[in-house]
Design a protein around this motif. Structure first.
Motif, PDB file in Angstrom:
ATOM      1  N   LYS A 130      73.879  51.280  41.797  1.00 22.68           N
ATOM      2  CA  LYS A 130      74.669  50.281  41.067  1.00 22.68           C
ATOM      3  C   LYS A 130      73.856  49.020  40.777  1.00 22.68           C
ATOM      4  N   ARG A 131      73.163  48.485  41.775  1.00 20.69           N
ATOM      5  CA  ARG A 131      72.384  47.259  41.555  1.00 20.69           C
ATOM      6  C   ARG A 131      71.242  47.502  40.581  1.00 20.69           C
ATOM      7  N   GLU A 132      70.639  48.674  40.653  1.00 18.46           N
ATOM      8  CA  GLU A 132      69.536  48.980  39.727  1.00 18.46           C
ATOM      9  C   GLU A 132      70.048  49.035  38.292  1.00 18.46           C
ATOM     10  N   ARG A 133      71.230  49.581  38.101  1.00 16.08           N
ATOM     11  CA  ARG A 133      71.783  49.682  36.758  1.00 16.08           C
ATOM     12  C   ARG A 133      72.157  48.300  36.206  1.00 16.08           C
ATOM     13  N   GLU A 134      72.522  47.393  37.102  1.00 14.48           N
ATOM     14  CA  GLU A 134      72.944  46.060  36.661  1.00 14.48           C
ATOM     15  C   GLU A 134      71.765  45.107  36.475  1.00 14.48           C
ATOM     16  N   ALA A 135      70.636  45.397  37.103  1.00 10.64           N
ATOM     17  CA  ALA A 135      69.477  44.496  37.031  1.00 10.64           C
ATOM     18  C   ALA A 135      68.821  44.578  35.659  1.00 10.64           C
ATOM     19  N   GLU A 136      68.307  43.444  35.200  1.00  8.10           N
ATOM     20  CA  GLU A 136      67.621  43.429  33.909  1.00  8.10           C
ATOM     21  C   GLU A 136      66.151  43.717  34.132  1.00  8.10           C
ATOM     22  N   ILE A 137      65.874  44.965  34.428  1.00 10.07           N
ATOM     23  CA  ILE A 137      64.495  45.398  34.656  1.00 10.07           C
ATOM     24  C   ILE A 137      64.376  46.833  34.162  1.00 10.07           C
ATOM     25  N   PHE A 138      63.234  47.145  33.578  1.00 10.59           N
ATOM     26  CA  PHE A 138      63.009  48.510  33.097  1.00 10.59           C
ATOM     27  C   PHE A 138      62.586  49.359  34.294  1.00 10.59           C
ATOM     28  N   LEU A 139      63.409  50.320  34.648  1.00 11.16           N
ATOM     29  CA  LEU A 139      63.218  51.123  35.853  1.00 11.16           C
ATOM     30  C   LEU A 139      62.228  52.258  35.596  1.00 11.16           C
ATOM     31  N   HIS A 140      61.353  52.513  36.559  1.00 13.67           N
ATOM     32  CA  HIS A 140      60.443  53.648  36.398  1.00 13.67           C
ATOM     33  C   HIS A 140      61.253  54.948  36.270  1.00 13.67           C
ATOM     34  N   HIS A 141      60.713  55.915  35.544  1.00 11.87           N
ATOM     35  CA  HIS A 141      61.345  57.193  35.184  1.00 11.87           C
ATOM     36  C   HIS A 141      62.414  57.036  34.108  1.00 11.87           C
ATOM     37  N   GLN A 142      62.724  55.801  33.721  1.00 13.67           N
ATOM     38  CA  GLN A 142      63.728  55.575  32.685  1.00 13.67           C
ATOM     39  C   GLN A 142      63.127  55.920  31.321  1.00 13.67           C
ATOM     40  N   ILE A 143      63.973  56.415  30.392  1.00 13.12           N
ATOM     41  CA  ILE A 143      63.483  56.775  29.056  1.00 13.12           C
ATOM     42  C   ILE A 143      63.729  55.608  28.099  1.00 13.12           C
ATOM     43  N   THR A 144      64.995  55.373  27.765  1.00 11.60           N
ATOM     44  CA  THR A 144      65.336  54.207  26.934  1.00 11.60           C
ATOM     45  C   THR A 144      66.300  53.311  27.714  1.00 11.60           C
ATOM     46  N   ASP A 145      67.480  53.863  28.010  1.00 13.93           N
ATOM     47  CA  ASP A 145      68.445  53.154  28.853  1.00 13.93           C
ATOM     48  C   ASP A 145      68.849  54.088  29.983  1.00 13.93           C
ATOM     49  N   HIS A 146      69.703  53.618  30.869  1.00 12.65           N
ATOM     50  CA  HIS A 146      70.057  54.398  32.058  1.00 12.65           C
ATOM     51  C   HIS A 146      70.847  55.661  31.732  1.00 12.65           C
ATOM     52  N   ASP A 147      71.422  55.738  30.553  1.00 20.40           N
ATOM     53  CA  ASP A 147      72.254  56.891  30.204  1.00 20.40           C
ATOM     54  C   ASP A 147      71.515  57.916  29.337  1.00 20.40           C
ATOM     55  N   ALA A 148      70.229  57.698  29.077  1.00 21.54           N
ATOM     56  CA  ALA A 148      69.504  58.587  28.174  1.00 21.54           C
ATOM     57  C   ALA A 148      69.479  60.028  28.705  1.00 21.54           C
ATOM     58  N   GLN A 149      69.179  60.181  29.995  1.00 18.44           N
ATOM     59  CA  GLN A 149      69.123  61.532  30.565  1.00 18.44           C
ATOM     60  C   GLN A 149      70.484  62.217  30.473  1.00 18.44           C
ATOM     61  N   TYR A 150      71.539  61.472  30.721  1.00 21.85           N
ATOM     62  CA  TYR A 150      72.894  62.025  30.646  1.00 21.85           C
ATOM     63  C   TYR A 150      73.176  62.552  29.236  1.00 21.85           C
ATOM     64  N   ARG A 151      72.732  61.799  28.229  1.00 26.37           N
ATOM     65  CA  ARG A 151      72.945  62.233  26.837  1.00 26.37           C
ATOM     66  C   ARG A 151      72.148  63.489  26.523  1.00 26.37           C
ATOM     67  N   ILE A 152      70.935  63.559  27.037  1.00 25.26           N
ATOM     68  CA  ILE A 152      70.119  64.760  26.824  1.00 25.26           C
ATOM     69  C   ILE A 152      70.804  65.981  27.445  1.00 25.26           C
ATOM     70  N   MET A 153      71.354  65.810  28.635  1.00 26.90           N
ATOM     71  CA  MET A 153      72.009  66.927  29.307  1.00 26.90           C
ATOM     72  C   MET A 153      73.245  67.416  28.566  1.00 26.90           C
ATOM     73  N   ARG A 154      73.856  66.549  27.766  1.00 26.46           N
ATOM     74  CA  ARG A 154      74.996  66.996  26.962  1.00 26.46           C
ATOM     75  C   ARG A 154      74.607  68.108  25.988  1.00 26.46           C
ATOM     76  N   GLU A 155      73.351  68.136  25.588  1.00 28.10           N
ATOM     77  CA  GLU A 155      72.896  69.134  24.623  1.00 28.10           C
ATOM     78  C   GLU A 155      72.626  70.495  25.261  1.00 28.10           C
ATOM     79  N   VAL A 156      72.366  70.533  26.555  1.00 22.75           N
ATOM     80  CA  VAL A 156      71.931  71.794  27.166  1.00 22.75           C
ATOM     81  C   VAL A 156      72.805  72.223  28.340  1.00 22.75           C
ATOM     82  N   THR A 157      73.880  71.495  28.603  1.00 21.88           N
ATOM     83  CA  THR A 157      74.836  71.907  29.628  1.00 21.88           C
ATOM     84  C   THR A 157      76.243  71.860  29.033  1.00 21.88           C
ATOM     85  N   VAL A 158      77.153  72.621  29.631  1.00 15.89           N
ATOM     86  CA  VAL A 158      78.495  72.735  29.081  1.00 15.89           C
ATOM     87  C   VAL A 158      79.463  71.728  29.709  1.00 15.89           C
ATOM     88  N   HIS A 159      79.015  71.025  30.762  1.00 16.74           N
ATOM     89  CA  HIS A 159      79.870  70.072  31.465  1.00 16.74           C
ATOM     90  C   HIS A 159      78.962  69.068  32.168  1.00 16.74           C
TER      91      HIS A 159
END
Length: 572
Positions: free
Chosen positions: A122-151
């Motif tokens: 939670k604190r990492e998501r709220e902090a104004e810092i670019f986190l290592h392993h991050q792509i664009t924003d914190h939800d980018a990976q979640y959006r990618i998974m929408r394309e290749v998973t059914v849920h």
């Protein structure tokens, strides 16, 4: 060899009464509830503590491997063999992205997986810092998974996590596709109360939608008008355990049936109505190919109209095609909203009723013929070619009717089409290289059956190093590497040498460094002797099959020639 473990009566090691534990341990126990005893993972900084909690979960075995792509393919093999979702855990960003190609393969090829990922707290998501392993924003990976998973699900409240994960697993099984669960890393050690789920009630006798019965009755009407029908029990029948209803259909209606590369093993090839493997131009038998291509009614049930598996269906007149796949059934010119499971079950019921009439009688002339190619043995002393490797494995599978084959993409795939193993794991829909070695490890872990593996050197370069884990896991695949120092399936033209050349490796030496016993085969006699010796050894084996780099199998040649004609590709 690992002993097979029955699926229906798994002795569940998780607590019988409610118990306080960490969220990580709760996740592990929910996996165990569903018969998932092996979790495939590569720890990372976002999942290290979660992996520790999994490791502390009694009854759950962690299978750590070398790369997320190969690890996911191992879970895919496990899921297919054990008929439970394959479970994976990877770190945020760099881990899940490495696995995405294999997750996509599972999506296309209808394999249930549960992909668990760490995520920012939670604190990492709220902090104004670019986190290592991050792509664009914190939800980018979640959006990618929408394309290749059914849920997809993200755990916010650890006290409802059990139901979120159970719901994800339910969807994975019902859809037979991957699902995704993301857990913020600041929640792993949260104390929660785990309440074991009650044993699920046995399913009620199925009743099917009106659309399913309408589709079935309309299919029977088309069948009455047909003189040369063919039935194709496809991939979904294998994934959803519809072998029984499918066999009742071909028996009641007297239908000749063919397998596809993805659906081999769905029905018993000893069935009298079996007419071989159909793979378009790569069909190993001319009679099989002619039967399908000249049919006047095609039942393509449980499989997409794939160019490699069943591209010919696109040439069937719309009014003469029955196609059920992924929640839709087309019968002639009519479309019905019904699952393949509903349609097959309804068709089996209608076929058995008086409406279906008497079973068709199959003419003797419809019986399968011998293969088109010259099957005479080459002299044992001659150098190995794709033909001699194929002959030796055909001989082996003819003698060992319960043997399993795991085969990679490329020429090894085409070589396998004329073999008759009890089951086959391959990738002829998504056609991504690399499944053979890790898939074999997962398959044996899930089933206890020792597989034969056929893989080209190009695919082995990608994921073959995962073989180093086989002995530690107690599995013993026999891996035959086709060593010709090039991607031969793409081209045998010398002008393409710069594009298809692979570094030459002596795989038997490589095997030494990863603690795997190996042989080098240069002739048919070598391969036959070494395969027999490997079968006597209870350990992983690598056979370095050195073959002529200028040759590829006759089915590979014929397939690519046919594809070029179908796609009207420009001449070089």
């Amino acid at each position: 060899m690992t002993a097979a473990r029955p699926i229906a009566f798994i002795e569940q090691p998780f607590p019988r009464a409610s118990e306080e534990m960490t969220l990580g341990q709760l996740v592990g126990n929910v996996l165990l509830e569903h018969g998932i005893e092996d979790l495939f993972c590569i720890p990372g900084d976002f999942t290290m503590q979660l992996s520790r909690e999994f490791d502390r979960t009694s009854g759950l075995r962690l299978r750590t491997m070398s790369h997320e792509y190969g690890t996911t393919l191992a879970a895919l093999g496990y899921a297919v063999a054990r008929r439970v979702p394959g479970a994976l855990c990877f770190t945020y960003g760099v881990g899940v992205l490495n696995a995405t190609n294999a997750i996509a393969q599972a999506y296309v090829e209808r394999v249930p997986l549960i992909v668990v990922s760490g995520g920012p707290g939670k604190r990492e998501r709220e902090a104004e810092i670019f986190l290592h392993h991050q792509i664009t924003d914190h939800d980018a990976q979640y959006r990618i998974m929408r394309e290749v998973t059914v849920h997809q699900a993200r755990i916010h409240d650890p006290h409802v996590a059990a139901e979120q994960i159970r719901d994800a697993l339910r969807v994975a099984l019902e859809a037979s596709r991957p699902v995704y669960v993301e857990i913020p890393r600041d929640l792993y050690l949260t104390k929660v109360r785990y309440v074991p789920r009650r044993p699920p009630a046995p399913p009620a006798p199925g009743r099917f939608s009106a659309d399913a019965f309408s589709a079935a009755r309309h299919a029977i009407e088309l069948l009455r008008e047909a003189a040369r029908p063919v039935f194709v029990p496809g991939l979904e029948l294998k994934r959803f355990r519809l072998e029984g209803p499918a066999e009742r259909i071909v028996d009641a209606l007297g239908l000749p049936w063919v397998a596809t590369p993805m659906s081999q093993g769905t029905l018993d090839p000893a069935h009298p109505n079996y007419r071989g493997v159909f793979a378009g131009p790569a069909s190993p038998d001319l009679t099989t190919r002619t039967l399908v291509e000249e049919c006047d009614l095609l039942f393509l049930v449980g499989e997409p109209n794939s160019d490699v598996n069943m591209g010919v269906a696109g040439n069937v007149p719309v009014g003469r095609l029955v196609h059920a796949y992924d929640g839709r059934v087309r019968v002639g010119r009519k479309i019905f909203a019904a699952t393949t499971m509903e349609f097959v079950s309804a068709l089996a019921e209608v076929a058995a009723s008086q409406q279906a009439g008497s079973p068709r009688s199959l003419e003797a002339s419809e019986a399968p013929s011998s293969s088109e190619r010259d099957v005479r043995d080459q002299p044992d002393s001659e150098p190995l070619t794709p033909f001699t490797v194929t002959q030796e494995l055909e001989r082996y599978f003819a003698a060992e009717r319960d043997a399993v084959l795991i085969v990679d993409c490329g020429d090894s795939f085409f070589m396998s089409l004329s073999m008759c193993p009890a089951d086959v794991l391959t990738s002829s829909l998504y056609m991504s290289m690399g499944i053979a070695v890790p898939g074999a490890i997962g398959y044996q872990l899930g089933s206890g059956k020792r597989p034969i593996v056929l893989v080209g050197d190009g695919a082995f370069h990608m994921t073959g190093i995962e073989l180093m884990h086989a002995k530690r896991f107690g599995v013993s695949p026999i891996v035959i590497v086709l060593n010709n120092s090039r991607w031969t399936s793409l081209s045998t033209d010398e002008s393409d040498h710069a594009l298809i050349r692979q570094e030459h490796l002596e795989f038997s030496r490589l095997a030494h460094y990863i603690n795997v016993k190996s042989f080098t085969a240069r002739t048919g006699a070598d391969l036959r002797r070494q395969l027999a010796e490997a079968l006597e050894l209870n350990e992983p084996i690598l056979i370095d099959a050195v073959i002529d780099p200028s040759m590829r199998s006759y089915l590979c040649e014929r397939f690519f020639h046919g594809i070029k004609q179908q796609q009207h590709l420009p001449k070089q």
